[in-house]
Design a protein around this motif. Structure first.
Motif, PDB file in Angstrom:
ATOM      1  N   GLU A 180      10.567 -20.785  -4.478  1.00 25.80           N
ATOM      2  CA  GLU A 180       9.432 -20.354  -5.286  1.00 25.80           C
ATOM      3  C   GLU A 180       8.991 -18.950  -4.863  1.00 25.80           C
ATOM      4  O   GLU A 180       9.061 -18.591  -3.683  1.00 25.80           O
ATOM      5  N   VAL A 181       8.552 -18.150  -5.833  1.00 25.75           N
ATOM      6  CA  VAL A 181       8.209 -16.761  -5.550  1.00 25.75           C
ATOM      7  C   VAL A 181       6.697 -16.566  -5.546  1.00 25.75           C
ATOM      8  O   VAL A 181       5.964 -17.190  -6.307  1.00 25.75           O
ATOM      9  N   ASN A 182       6.262 -15.684  -4.654  1.00 28.75           N
ATOM     10  CA  ASN A 182       4.895 -15.178  -4.639  1.00 28.75           C
ATOM     11  C   ASN A 182       4.984 -13.688  -4.940  1.00 28.75           C
ATOM     12  O   ASN A 182       5.520 -12.917  -4.130  1.00 28.75           O
ATOM     13  N   ILE A 183       4.515 -13.288  -6.109  1.00 37.61           N
ATOM     14  CA  ILE A 183       4.569 -11.882  -6.517  1.00 37.61           C
ATOM     15  C   ILE A 183       3.297 -11.203  -6.024  1.00 37.61           C
ATOM     16  O   ILE A 183       2.191 -11.618  -6.358  1.00 37.61           O
ATOM     17  N   ILE A 184       3.479 -10.152  -5.224  1.00 39.48           N
ATOM     18  CA  ILE A 184       2.339  -9.482  -4.594  1.00 39.48           C
ATOM     19  C   ILE A 184       2.473  -7.971  -4.761  1.00 39.48           C
ATOM     20  O   ILE A 184       3.561  -7.412  -4.582  1.00 39.48           O
ATOM     21  N   TYR A 185       1.372  -7.334  -5.096  1.00 37.95           N
ATOM     22  CA  TYR A 185       1.298  -5.872  -5.099  1.00 37.95           C
ATOM     23  C   TYR A 185       0.286  -5.456  -4.035  1.00 37.95           C
ATOM     24  O   TYR A 185      -0.791  -6.055  -3.922  1.00 37.95           O
ATOM     25  N   ILE A 186       0.637  -4.422  -3.248  1.00 38.73           N
ATOM     26  CA  ILE A 186      -0.281  -3.891  -2.241  1.00 38.73           C
ATOM     27  C   ILE A 186      -0.661  -2.473  -2.657  1.00 38.73           C
ATOM     28  O   ILE A 186       0.184  -1.588  -2.740  1.00 38.73           O
ATOM     29  N   ARG A 187      -1.921  -2.276  -2.901  1.00 43.91           N
ATOM     30  CA  ARG A 187      -2.409  -0.967  -3.340  1.00 43.91           C
ATOM     31  C   ARG A 187      -2.594  -0.043  -2.141  1.00 43.91           C
ATOM     32  O   ARG A 187      -3.232  -0.391  -1.152  1.00 43.91           O
ATOM     33  N   GLY A 188      -1.984   1.160  -2.236  1.00 42.76           N
ATOM     34  CA  GLY A 188      -2.151   2.175  -1.197  1.00 42.76           C
ATOM     35  C   GLY A 188      -1.391   1.893   0.075  1.00 42.76           C
ATOM     36  O   GLY A 188      -1.873   2.223   1.156  1.00 42.76           O
ATOM     37  N   ALA A 189      -0.179   1.314  -0.035  1.00 42.31           N
ATOM     38  CA  ALA A 189       0.605   0.962   1.160  1.00 42.31           C
ATOM     39  C   ALA A 189       2.029   1.490   1.060  1.00 42.31           C
ATOM     40  O   ALA A 189       2.581   1.622  -0.034  1.00 42.31           O
ATOM     41  N   ASP A 190       2.619   1.801   2.231  1.00 45.81           N
ATOM     42  CA  ASP A 190       4.038   2.137   2.262  1.00 45.81           C
ATOM     43  C   ASP A 190       4.849   0.860   2.421  1.00 45.81           C
ATOM     44  O   ASP A 190       4.297  -0.246   2.382  1.00 45.81           O
ATOM     45  N   GLN A 191       6.169   0.990   2.624  1.00 43.87           N
ATOM     46  CA  GLN A 191       7.043  -0.189   2.660  1.00 43.87           C
ATOM     47  C   GLN A 191       6.788  -1.098   3.852  1.00 43.87           C
ATOM     48  O   GLN A 191       7.208  -2.247   3.866  1.00 43.87           O
ATOM     49  N   PHE A 192       6.062  -0.569   4.864  1.00 41.13           N
ATOM     50  CA  PHE A 192       5.759  -1.367   6.040  1.00 41.13           C
ATOM     51  C   PHE A 192       4.334  -1.922   6.017  1.00 41.13           C
ATOM     52  O   PHE A 192       3.870  -2.499   6.988  1.00 41.13           O
ATOM     53  N   GLY A 193       3.631  -1.714   4.895  1.00 36.99           N
ATOM     54  CA  GLY A 193       2.265  -2.203   4.791  1.00 36.99           C
ATOM     55  C   GLY A 193       1.250  -1.311   5.470  1.00 36.99           C
ATOM     56  O   GLY A 193       0.145  -1.755   5.792  1.00 36.99           O
ATOM     57  N   ARG A 194       1.600  -0.033   5.666  1.00 38.04           N
ATOM     58  CA  ARG A 194       0.682   0.915   6.298  1.00 38.04           C
ATOM     59  C   ARG A 194      -0.005   1.766   5.234  1.00 38.04           C
ATOM     60  O   ARG A 194       0.600   2.073   4.210  1.00 38.04           O
ATOM     61  N   PRO A 195      -1.262   2.169   5.445  1.00 39.29           N
ATOM     62  CA  PRO A 195      -1.966   3.015   4.467  1.00 39.29           C
ATOM     63  C   PRO A 195      -1.224   4.323   4.226  1.00 39.29           C
ATOM     64  O   PRO A 195      -0.695   4.923   5.162  1.00 39.29           O
ATOM     65  N   ASN A 196      -1.184   4.760   2.966  1.00 39.98           N
ATOM     66  CA  ASN A 196      -0.467   5.999   2.643  1.00 39.98           C
ATOM     67  C   ASN A 196      -1.305   6.972   1.812  1.00 39.98           C
ATOM     68  O   ASN A 196      -0.777   7.954   1.290  1.00 39.98           O
ATOM     69  N   GLY A 197      -2.591   6.691   1.665  1.00 40.42           N
ATOM     70  CA  GLY A 197      -3.445   7.612   0.917  1.00 40.42           C
ATOM     71  C   GLY A 197      -3.769   7.167  -0.492  1.00 40.42           C
ATOM     72  O   GLY A 197      -4.652   7.725  -1.131  1.00 40.42           O
ATOM     73  N   ASN A 198      -3.017   6.185  -1.021  1.00 40.48           N
ATOM     74  CA  ASN A 198      -3.318   5.611  -2.336  1.00 40.48           C
ATOM     75  C   ASN A 198      -3.430   6.690  -3.415  1.00 40.48           C
ATOM     76  O   ASN A 198      -4.370   6.729  -4.204  1.00 40.48           O
ATOM     77  N   ARG A 199      -2.451   7.571  -3.487  1.00 39.81           N
ATOM     78  CA  ARG A 199      -2.527   8.725  -4.369  1.00 39.81           C
ATOM     79  C   ARG A 199      -2.256   8.370  -5.831  1.00 39.81           C
ATOM     80  O   ARG A 199      -1.367   7.583  -6.145  1.00 39.81           O
ATOM     81  N   ILE A 200      -3.037   9.002  -6.696  1.00 38.63           N
ATOM     82  CA  ILE A 200      -2.865   8.840  -8.141  1.00 38.63           C
ATOM     83  C   ILE A 200      -1.584   9.538  -8.594  1.00 38.63           C
ATOM     84  O   ILE A 200      -1.215  10.589  -8.079  1.00 38.63           O
ATOM     85  N   ASN A 201      -0.904   8.944  -9.562  1.00 32.90           N
ATOM     86  CA  ASN A 201       0.305   9.485 -10.202  1.00 32.90           C
ATOM     87  C   ASN A 201       1.529   9.498  -9.286  1.00 32.90           C
ATOM     88  O   ASN A 201       2.549  10.093  -9.601  1.00 32.90           O
ATOM     89  N   GLU A 202       1.429   8.833  -8.133  1.00 34.85           N
ATOM     90  CA  GLU A 202       2.581   8.668  -7.251  1.00 34.85           C
ATOM     91  C   GLU A 202       2.861   7.184  -7.063  1.00 34.85           C
ATOM     92  O   GLU A 202       2.005   6.336  -7.326  1.00 34.85           O
ATOM     93  N   TRP A 203       4.063   6.888  -6.608  1.00 38.00           N
ATOM     94  CA  TRP A 203       4.453   5.494  -6.385  1.00 38.00           C
ATOM     95  C   TRP A 203       3.914   5.073  -5.016  1.00 38.00           C
ATOM     96  O   TRP A 203       4.665   4.832  -4.082  1.00 38.00           O
ATOM     97  N   SER A 204       2.587   5.017  -4.940  1.00 37.94           N
ATOM     98  CA  SER A 204       1.912   4.822  -3.661  1.00 37.94           C
ATOM     99  C   SER A 204       1.511   3.369  -3.413  1.00 37.94           C
ATOM    100  O   SER A 204       0.721   3.095  -2.513  1.00 37.94           O
ATOM    101  N   ASP A 205       2.047   2.441  -4.192  1.00 37.31           N
ATOM    102  CA  ASP A 205       1.789   1.019  -4.002  1.00 37.31           C
ATOM    103  C   ASP A 205       3.123   0.304  -3.762  1.00 37.31           C
ATOM    104  O   ASP A 205       4.189   0.925  -3.839  1.00 37.31           O
TER     105      ASP A 205
END
Length: 288
Positions: free
Chosen positions: A110-135
């Motif tokens: 079974e799948v759990n679909i999750i989106y993390i806003r403002g995170a890099d691939q390791f779950g670290r904050p990345n600035g949450n920038r608009i118009n970039e693939w920042s989630d």
């Protein structure tokens, strides 16, 4: 092994020679022989450049490889303890969902679909920038009772700049509100470029805020609810989000999106019911 950079007779640069003399990586019993010499200075410059390039590139490549779903699945099978470590992203996501009181699908496959806003691939904050693939778009599964990451892709839960500046509706572009929603079915997404692809299509209401001021900031705006065509699809491999998303949950890569859909459709609940309603969780990086 001793790395020596010796140049031709016409190459008498003292600084280069001093660098060569100081570059000793092994014990003194390593004997330098003529057979190891390069025939020209150009090959030695090429070797220096290659070594520098490798030192710069290898780590980003290895990081990228680590985020690929196939690699993650193999690692989870070979070393399941890795995803059970307290600081692993899988465990952090599981605990975040528990703290929020969200439903977690624990069944095998079974799948759990999750989106993390403002995170890099390791779950670290990345600035949450608009118009970039920042989630991040993530699929969390449980194998033998332990959480594992079955997929991890660059994504956005925010509209692109064209949607923010020139929204389709007068009330402003929609930003999905963090939360958990059971609102999507497998179907066809019709993109802004006329491109049709398989995706998860919104069929039930979700909560969102409208960017009335058109500046990318929806703090303080009222929370609304409705069906607004907020689908889950690809970003057509665009470097920036731009017009690839007007409110949707989009992942940058077309191939990554196809891999995502393959994992989603492997869910036994979907096999039993092709109209199965998938839940999706939207977290903020600060929730982890």
């Amino acid at each position: 092994m001793r790395i020596l950079f010796e140049f031709g007779e016409n190459d008498k640069d003292t600084s280069v020679k001093n660098f060569a003399d100081s570059t000793d990586l092994t014990s003194s019993d390593d004997v330098h022989t003529p057979a190891r010499d390069f025939n020209s200075a150009s090959w030695k410059y090429a070797l220096c450049t290659a070594l520098l390039a490798v030192s710069i590139v290898v780590r980003p490549i290895s990081n990228w490889i680590d985020t690929q779903s196939v690699i993650q699945q193999v690692v989870a099978l070979v070393n399941p303890q890795a995803s059970q470590m307290p600081n692993s992203l899988a465990v952090r996501l599981y605990h975040a969902m528990q703290r929020k009181g969200y439903e977690v699908s624990l069944g095998e496959g079974e799948v759990n679909i999750i989106y993390i806003r403002g995170a890099d691939q390791f779950g670290r904050p990345n600035g949450n920038r608009i118009n970039e693939w920042s989630d991040r778009r993530i699929v969390l599964q449980f194998r033998s009772g332990s959480p594992v990451i079955a997929g991890n892709w660059a994504a956005t839960v925010k509209p692109g700049l064209p949607a923010i500046k020139n929204p389709l509706g007068k009330s402003g572009a929609a930003f999905i509100e963090p939360g958990q929603y059971r609102a999507w079915q497998v179907g066809s997404h019709h993109g802004i470029f006329g491109r049709v692809e398989e995706g998860l299509v919104q069929v039930a209401p979700v909560s969102f805020r409208r960017d009335v001021s058109r500046d990318g900031n929806v703090n303080g705006e009222p929370v609304q609810s409705g069906k607004i065509g907020l689908n889950q699809h690809s970003g057509s491999n665009q470097r920036y989000v731009d017009a690839s998303s007007y409110a949707c949950l989009a992942a940058q890569s077309v191939l990554g999106h196809r891999s995502f859909m393959s994992v989603v459709k492997s869910d036994p609940r979907y096999h039993q019911n092709p109209n199965y309603l998938f839940a999706t969780t939207v977290l903020d990086v600060n929730d982890l």
